[in-house]
Write a protein that holds these residues in place. Structure first.
Motif, short mmCIF file in Angstrom:
data_model
loop_
_atom_site.label_atom_id
_atom_site.label_comp_id
_atom_site.label_asym_id
_atom_site.label_seq_id
_atom_site.Cartn_x
_atom_site.Cartn_y
_atom_site.Cartn_z
N GLU A 109 0.81 -1.21 0.00
CA GLU A 109 0.00 0.00 0.00
C GLU A 109 0.85 1.27 0.00
N GLU A 112 2.09 1.88 -3.47
CA GLU A 112 0.96 2.28 -4.30
C GLU A 112 0.63 3.76 -4.10
N ARG A 113 0.68 4.18 -2.84
CA ARG A 113 0.34 5.56 -2.53
C ARG A 113 1.34 6.51 -3.16
N SER A 116 0.61 6.76 -6.78
CA SER A 116 -0.58 7.59 -6.98
C SER A 116 -0.23 9.06 -6.88
N LEU A 117 0.57 9.40 -5.87
CA LEU A 117 0.94 10.80 -5.67
C LEU A 117 1.78 11.29 -6.84
N ALA A 133 -3.09 -2.63 -13.12
CA ALA A 133 -4.12 -1.60 -13.20
C ALA A 133 -3.49 -0.24 -13.46
N THR A 134 -2.40 0.04 -12.77
CA THR A 134 -1.72 1.33 -12.96
C THR A 134 -1.17 1.43 -14.38
N ALA A 524 -12.73 -1.64 -4.71
CA ALA A 524 -12.39 -1.31 -3.31
C ALA A 524 -13.53 -1.71 -2.40
N MET B 263 -10.54 4.28 -1.25
CA MET B 263 -11.12 4.47 -2.59
C MET B 263 -10.29 5.45 -3.41
N LEU B 265 -7.20 7.27 -2.89
CA LEU B 265 -5.77 7.30 -3.14
C LEU B 265 -5.24 5.95 -3.58
N ILE B 266 -5.73 4.87 -2.96
CA ILE B 266 -5.21 3.57 -3.33
C ILE B 266 -5.81 3.12 -4.66
N SER B 267 -7.11 3.36 -4.87
CA SER B 267 -7.68 3.01 -6.18
C SER B 267 -7.69 4.20 -7.13
N ARG B 268 -7.05 5.29 -6.71
CA ARG B 268 -6.83 6.47 -7.56
C ARG B 268 -8.11 7.06 -8.17
N TYR B 270 -9.51 10.21 -7.84
CA TYR B 270 -9.26 11.53 -7.26
C TYR B 270 -10.55 12.34 -7.16
#
Lengths: 571, 304
Positions: A109, A112-113, A116-117, A133-134, A524, B263, B265-268, B270
Motif C-alpha cells: 500500500e 501504491e500511494r 498515486s501521488l 491496473a496502474t 475497493a 477508494m 488514493l489507493i484506487s486512484r 481523485y
C-alpha cells in the motif's frame, strides 16, 4: 527614526521572503518545460542511428530517477542503501548514468500511494515498477514511453529467449495496440501454497506426518499437528498459537488461507470462465463456503489463532520468532526471506514443507499470472533503452557471465552474501517459465556430483549449490543464508518436484485480463465486503449460512457487472 | 497638533511592523489553503492527471449521486459522527473538569509538572501511539493480563465491534484532554478573583462557586470551542483509526476518511475523493454557522 528603519527592514524582509517563495515555485516549473520539449524531438531519430550495443555506455552522463519498492527488513550490507549499493554503482559505472531515487516506499500500500501521488502531481520518475491496473491507466493517459523499438534493438537474445518461453503471454500483457509499453516481470508457476512445519518440534513430539509418502498431508493431519503444538508447547513460549493468518484476505499464498481453500477447490479472488463463456469469481463459489465453514470450525476448536482478524504480518513474524507458532503457510521461497528470521532467533529451527491435499489425495493449484509487475518509462524520457540495458545487465550478464568475479567483484560479493534482490535498481524478475524446476534439477545433479559446477546454468544456481553443500556437511550450521537456501530449494522446490513426479497436481487456469471499468470503481468496495464477511464468518460473528446472501450482495454491488465485462473481454 | 500627529505616525509604524510579521503567514495561508480551493473543481469532473483540470471531462453531480448510492454510506456517516461526537463531548468535558481541578492546586511545582505530563501525549503521533495502544489492548496485552488475574475472560478490544468505538474515543480523549485544557485554564484565570472572594464571604461552597462563577465565566470560550469542534464532526481522526482498525471492525470503525483513502488514493479515484471532501467541508461549515446562530439566540453571545 529608529522605528521607521525597523519597519522598513521588516517589509523588505517580508517581501524578500515572498519573492523567494514565488521564485522557488516558478523555478520548478520553468526547468521542466524545455526539457520535455527537447526530449520529444530527440526521442525518435537519434536512437536508431546510434549503435544498438545492449551494454553500450553513454558518452555524456545520463541522469535517471527511479521509483523504488523497498522491503521492511531487506538484507543489505551495513553502510549501503537502496540508493547507493554495489548494484546501483554497477549500472552507473557501466553505462555512465547517474541514478537517483525519486521516492522509496515499502512494497504494498505504501508504494501504491507514492505512485498515486507521483501520477497526481504529474511528476513521474523516469522509471518505476507498477502493477497491471496502474499500467493500463498510464497507457490510457499517454504518460509512458513506447518501448517496442528499444526492446527490439537492445534486448539480448538471452532475454528475448526468456520472454519467448511464455509463448508471448508475458509480453502480450504489456502490449497495447501492438506497442510494447512496459517491460513485464516474469512470474513462473510456483504454486502450490505450502505449509511449513517446524521439523525440530515434530521430532521432539515424535509426530510422523505424510505416512503415505505423497508429500501432501490431509486436513486431519494438519489439525493433529496444530493441536499437538498447542498442547505440548514445544517452543516453550508459554503462550502457543496454532495457525495464524493476517487479516489481509487478498487470496495471497503467504500467511493466508490459500492452501486450505485450494484443498476444497476454492480459489479466492481469481476469475474463471465456464464452458458457456460466463465468468465467475472464486470467492463466490460453494467451495468457498465449505472453506469458510471449515475455517470456522478451526476457530471454534482454537486451532486458528483466537486473534485472527486483527493480526498483521509483523505480529505473525513475531509469533514465529518467539516460538509461539510452528506452522506457517507460504510459497516455496519463504525460507529465504521470512523463515530465515526464525533461524536467526533459534539455532535449532528446521522446517519441512508439505502441500495440503483434497479428499481425493490431489493438490489443487492455479497457473500464475505470467506477468506480475511492469517497468514503465516516463513519456519523454530521452533514453528509454536504458531500461532494457539495465534488464540485460541484471538478467543476462549477472546471471550468465562466467567472469563476473573479476569484472564486478562488488556485485559478485553481493551474490555470495545473498543481498536482497529488491536493492537492484529495477525490482523485477526475468526467468523462463520452466526455470524453477530446470535450475533445481541442475542444482541437485551438481550436489550429487553428476555434473560439474560449470555446467550449472545460472550464477544464482551456482551459489545455491555452494549453500546446499555447506549445509549438507553441517546441518547445524549457524549460517542463516546456507540454511535458508537449503530449505527453499531442497524442501520447497523439492516438494513441487515431488508433486509433479507423483502427478498429484491438478491445475486450473484463471483469467488474467487486467482491469475493467466497473472493477476500477467498485473493487475497493467489493474487497471490503469480502474481507469483512469472510473474517466474520470465520470467527463465527456471522453464520456461514449467510454465504448466499453475501454472494447476492457481492453481485449487486458490481460483481455481476465485472463478470459480464470480463466475459466480453475474454471473447 | 504636531505631537499628536507624530504619535499617530509612530503607532501606525509599530502596527505596520506587526503586519509585516504576519505577511509570511498570510502568504502560506494563501498558497496552501486558498489556491488549492480551485482544485474543488475536480469534484465535478472525471479527473485524469494526464488531461489536467482544464482537459478532464465535466460530469456534474455524478460523484455526489454515486456517493448516495454507496451501500455503506449510511454506516460510514454513522460511524464518523458517533466517533467524532464522542470525542468532542467527552474530550471537552474532561478538559474543562481537568482545568477546574488543576486551577485549585496551590503547589506550583506540582501544578506545572502535572500540566507538562498530561500535555505530552498530544505531541506523539498516532503512528507511535497506535502500537502502544495495540500492546496494551490485544489478547496478550497488559489490560487482558490484568483481566486474567482478576479471573475475567479475555477481551479482544481491537477486534470487537462493541468495544472499538469506545476504545477510539477513550484513547483520543486521553491523548488530547491535557492539551485542550490550556484554553480553559486561560479562561479561568481571566475571571475576576473578586467574584470568588465575594461569594466565599457570602458563604458559597466551592461547588457552588464553580457552578455559578467559574463555569459561566468560561462560557464564551466553551461555546467558541464547541462551535469550532462541531465543524469537524465529519472528521473522526484519520490517523488514529487508520493505524488501529482492521476488516474485523470495519462495521464500527470504518469512517469517511479511511474509506475515501482506500477508494481515492489507493484506487486512484481523485474526483470521488474530492467530492467527499467537499461535502464534508460544506456540512462542517453549515454546522459551525448554525451553532453560532444558536449560541447567539440562547446565550446572547456570538463568536463571529
Amino acid at each position: 527614526m529608529r522605528n521607521k528603519n525597523l519597519w522598513k527592514k521588516s517589509i523588505v524582509l517580508g517581501m524578500t521572503l515572498t519573492m523567494i517563495l514565488f521564485l522557488a515555485a516558478c523555478g520548478a516549473d520553468n526547468t521542466k518545460e524545455p526539457k520535455d520539449g527537447k526530449s520529444s524531438q530527440s526521442g525518435d531519430g537519434a536512437q536508431t542511428e546510434e549503435n544498438t550495443d545492449p551494454y553500450g555506455a553513454y558518452e555524456e552522463t545520463v541522469t535517471c530517477t527511479l521509483g523504488r519498492q523497498t522491503l521492511q527488513n531487506p538484507k543489505i550490507p551495513e553502510g549501503d542503501s537502496y540508493e547507493n549499493n554495489a548494484y546501483t554503482d554497477w549500472v552507473e559505472k557501466r553505462f555512465n548514468v547517474d541514478l537517483t531515487n525519486a521516492f522509496e516506499a515499502n512494497d504494498g500500500e505504501d508504494y501504491e500511494r507514492q505512485v498515486s501521488l507521483a501520477i497526481a502531481s504529474e511528476e513521474l520518475p523516469d522509471m518505476m515498477i507498477v502493477g497491471r491496473a496502474t499500467l493500463e491507466e498510464l497507457v490510457e493517459d499517454d504518460l509512458v514511453e513506447d518501448l517496442t523499438s528499444s526492446y527490439d534493438n537492445y534486448a539480448t537474445d538471452y532475454i528475448k529467449g526468456i520472454y519467448d518461453s511464455y509463448d508471448g503471454r508475458c509480453l502480450d500483457s504489456a502490449t497495447f495496440d501492438g506497442k510494447l509499453m512496459a517491460i513485464p516481470s516474469t512470474n513462473p508457476d510456483s504454486a502450490p501454497s505450502q505449509i511449513w512445519i517446524r521439523q525440530d518440534w515434530l521430532d521432539k513430539l515424535e509426530i510422523k506426518l505424510d505416512e503415505d509418502g505423497n508429500a501432501a498431508i490431509t486436513r486431519e493431519e494438519l489439525e493433529m499437528v496444530a493441536k499437538a503444538f498447542l498442547e505440548k508447547d514445544p517452543g516453550e513460549s508459554g503462550n502457543p498459537v496454532g495457525i495464524s493468518f493476517t487479516y489481509d484476505m487478498n487470496g495471497s499464498e503467504t500467511l493466508e488461507m490459500q492452501a486450505i481453500s485450494a484443498s476444497f477447490g476454492a480459489f479466492q479472488k481469481q476469475w474463471f470462465q465456464k464452458e458457456d463463456g460466463t465468468v465467475y469469481n472464486g470467492s463466490t463459489t460453494p467451495e468457498m463456503k465449505k472453506t469458510l465453514e471449515y475455517m470456522n470450525q478451526l476457530f471454534k476448536d482454537g486451532i486458528l489463532d483466537p486473534q485472527f482478524g486483527t493480526r498483521t504480518w509483523d505480529d505473525i513474524t513475531a509469533l514465529m520468532t518467539n516460538g509461539q507458532t510452528g506452522i506457517i503457510f507460504g510459497a516455496w521461497h519463504i525460507p529465504d526471506w521470512l523463515l530465515s528470521n526464525v533461524k536467526s532467533m533459534d539455532q535449532n529451527a528446521a522446517f519441512t514443507a508439505f502441500a495440503l491435499e483434497d479428499d481425493k489425495g490431489k493438490v489443487n493449484v492455479f497457473h500464475n499470472n505470467p506477468a506480475a509487475n511492469y517497468v514503465v518509462v516516463r513519456k519523454g524520457y530521452e533514453h528509454p533503452e536504458l531500461a532494457i540495458k539495465i534488464v540485460n545487465l541484471f538478467h543476462d550478464e549477472r546471471v550468465t557471465s562466467k567472469t563476473l568475479k573479476d569484472d564486478a567483484p562488488e556485485v559478485y560479493e553481493y551474490e555470495q552474501l545473498g543481498v536482497d534482490g529488491s536493492v537492484r535498481p529495477l525490482r523485477i524478475e526475468v526467468n523462463s517459465n520452466v526455470s524453477l524446476l530446470n535450475d533445481y534439477g541442475a542444482i541437485v545433479q551438481c550436489v550429487n556430483g553428476d555434473i560439474t559446477i560449470d555446467e550449472v546454468p545460472t550464477l544464482e544456481a551456482k551459489n545455491i549449490v555452494g549453500c546446499v553443500q555447506r549445509y549438507n556437511e553441517d546441518p547445524n550450521t549457524t549460517d542463516v543464508i546456507d540454511w535458508a537456501r537449503y530449505h527453499s530449494r531442497m524442501k520447497g522446490i523439492q516438494l513441487i518436484q515431488d508433486l509433479t513426479d507423483y502427478d498429484s497436481l491438478v491445475w486450473v487456469s484463471p483469467l488474467y485480463l487486467g482491469t475493467t471499468k466497473t472493477m476500477k470503481n467498485k473493487s475497493a468496495n467489493l474487497d471490503k465486503l469480502e474481507a469483512e464477511t469472510f473474517i466474520k464468518m470465520i470467527i463465527g460473528e456471522e453464520s456461514t449460512d449467510q454465504f448466499d446472501s453475501f454472494v447476492e450482495q457481492w453481485n449487486a454491488q458490481g460483481g455481476a457487472a465485472i463478470c459480464e465485462e470480463l466475459a466480453e473481454k475474454a471473447q | 497638533m504636531k505631537k499628536k500627529n507624530a504619535l499617530k505616525i509612530r503607532r501606525r509604524h509599530s502596527e505596520l511592523s506587526y503586519h509585516a510579521m504576519m505577511l509570511p503567514g498570510m502568504i502560506f495561508l494563501l498558497i496552501f489553503s486558498y489556491i488549492p480551493m480551485f482544485g474543488l473543481w475536480m469534484a465535478f469532473q472525471e479527473y485524469a492527471p494526464a488531461k489536467g483540470i482544464l482537459g478532464s471531462p465535466w460530469v456534474g453531480l455524478m460523484h455526489f449521486k454515486y456517493m448516495s448510492t454507496l451501500p455503506d454510506i449510511g454506516l460510514l456517516v454513522r460511524n464518523t459522527v458517533v466517533i467524532a461526537l464522542g470525542k468532542i463531548v467527552i474530550g471537552t468535558v474532561m478538559a474543562i473538569l481537568f482545568a477546574i481541578l488543576l486551577n485549585e492546586v496551590k503547589n506550583k511545582l506540582l501544578k506545572k509538572s502535572v500540566q507538562t505530563i498530561v500535555y505530552l501525549p498530544h505531541f506523539l503521533s498516532w503512528v507511535v501511539l497506535a502500537s502502544v495502544v495495540v500492546n496494551f489492548f490485544n489478547l496478550d496485552g497488559s489490560v487482558n493480563q490484568m483481566l486474567g488475574t482478576l479471573g475475567m475472560e479475555k477481551i479482544n478490544f481491537l477486534g470487537s465491534n462493541q468495544l472499538f468505538q469506545p476504545l477510539l474515543i477513550g484513547t483520543d480523549v486521553w491523548k488530547e484532554f491535557g492539551y485542550n485544557s490550556i484554553v480553559y485554564l486561560a479562561a479561568i484565570t481571566a475571571i475576576d478573583p473578586g467574584l470568588h472572594e465575594a461569594a466565599a464571604i457570602d458563604g458559597a461552597s466551592w461547588r457552588k462557586r464553580v457552578w455559578h462563577i467559574t463555569l459561566p465565566g468560561m462560557m464564551p470560550i466553551i461555546l467558541l470551542m464547541a462551535a469550532m469542534n462541531l465543524s469537524s464532526i465529519l472528521s473522526a481522526g484519520f490517523d488514529q483509526v487508520y493505524n488501529l482498525y482492521s476488516p474485523m471492525v470495519y462495521e464500527t470503525g470504518d469512517i469517511l476518511d479511511t474509506y475515501v483513502y482506500r477508494m481515492g488514493l489507493i484506487s486512484r479515484q481523485y474526483s470521488f475523493g474530492t467530492a467527499v471532501g467537499l461535502l464534508k467541508s460544506v456540512i462542517g461549515m453549515v454546522l459551525m454557522v448554525s451553532s453560532n446562530g444558536l449560541a447567539k439566540k440562547f446565550t446572547d453571545r456570538k463568536i463571529f
